[in-house]
Design a protein around this motif. Structure first.
Motif: not given
Length: 307
Positions: A137-151, A286-294
């Motif tokens: 689940s951590f790996s999936r989250l990382s991939g989703d964050i990366a797709r938003f353009g973050l390293s 709970y997901d990458a979008e939460d992090i990007i918005l945060g």
């Protein structure tokens, strides 16, 4: 030298040209080597609060041994040239977020693309012995964050670190590993392929420790401040409250970085760390979008296209 690439040292140029700027960079490296030597002699090197870290420079003693440490620095630079490693020092071509750290490294070494250190980034950290479900689940989250353009910045350790790096790579994103030994080796050895994949993917391996330095136990908690310093925030997976992850968390809090908690009670692993952070006000995501918005306005100016 490319106009777009931050300048770095070339040992032969230093010796041949002897410019004041190069001498300054040698001086910073000498200071760094001296400080690391002192840190290794401390009886309690795990007590890495900001006050402790900032006190780890003995100016008068360094001044009396400047020539000795300058010669050490030149030897290190020769080794870096042989290995194809680059060095960055404070003041020139330095990653802006890391430079804002209260205790940035005077000098550090890079293998791979220096430009990846200037990309908007977030740290992903957690336990070395997390169960497989938590790693997935951590790996999936990382991939989703990366797709938003973050390293993704992490520490190349077993467990959650490796899962974060791998998730970013599988998504075609950038990832940076800050390691606890010299860049002439990979630790743990089991992550040798992962380290190469990071380089092949346009990322970088980073270390404050010169080539030849082994993965000593105190190296890892001390390097954790660089993981936090390169990042706009940190995502903490499952971990124990008193652990290496907690040191990175402490630095992130001290340095006013955003802190997020990501875990699933059904996946297993140590929850006391994440639960404690939530009690202290960390935001559960709970997901990458939460992090990007945060992160909101924490991302560097000019990165609005991420959205």
């Amino acid at each position: 030298m490319s106009h777009t690439e931050p300048p770095h040292l070339n040992a032969r140029k230093i010796k041949a040209q002897g410019t004041s700027r190069s001498e300054q960079e040698i001086f910073y490296l000498a200071q760094s080597l001296f400080r690391l030597d002192h840190l290794g002699k401390q009886k309690t090197p795990h007590l890495l609060s900001r006050t402790f870290r900032e006190g780890l420079f003995f100016e008068e003693e360094f001044r009396s041994k400047t020539n000795f440490w300058r010669e050490k620095a030149l030897v290190v630079l020769d080794k870096c040239e042989q290995l194809g490693l680059k060095m960055i020092t404070v003041g020139t071509g330095y990653p802006p977020l890391l430079e804002k750290l209260s205790d940035p490294p005077k000098a550090f070494f890079v293998q791979g693309e220096i430009s990846s250190l200037f990309h908007p980034s977030i740290a992903m950290i957690g336990s070395r012995d997390a169960p497989s479900v938590a790693l997935e689940s951590f790996s999936r989250l990382s991939g989703d964050i990366a797709r938003f353009g973050l390293s993704i910045v992490s520490g190349l350790a077993a467990g959650m670190d490796g899962a974060a790096h791998r998730g970013a790579l599988d998504a075609g994103g950038l990832t940076v590993a800050v390691v606890g030994c010299g860049l002439d080796r990979v630790y743990p050895p089991a992550n040798r392929r992962l380290a190469q994949d990071i380089l092949d993917g346009g990322g970088a391996l980073v270390s404050e420790y010169p080539p030849g330095d082994p993965p000593s136990a105190w190296h890892f908690p001390f390097r954790n401040r660089i993981i936090a310093g390169l990042s706009a925030g940190a995502v903490c997976g499952v971990h124990r409250r008193f652990s290496g992850t907690s040191i990175t968390v402490r630095v992130a809090v001290e340095e006013n970085r955003d802190l997020f908690v990501f875990f699933d009670e059904q996946s297993g692993g140590a929850f006391d760390g994440p639960l404690h952070l939530m009690e202290q006000g960390a935001r559960r995501v709970y997901d990458a979008e939460d992090i990007i918005l945060g992160l909101g306005g924490r991302l560097p100016v000019g990165e609005a296209d991420l959205f």
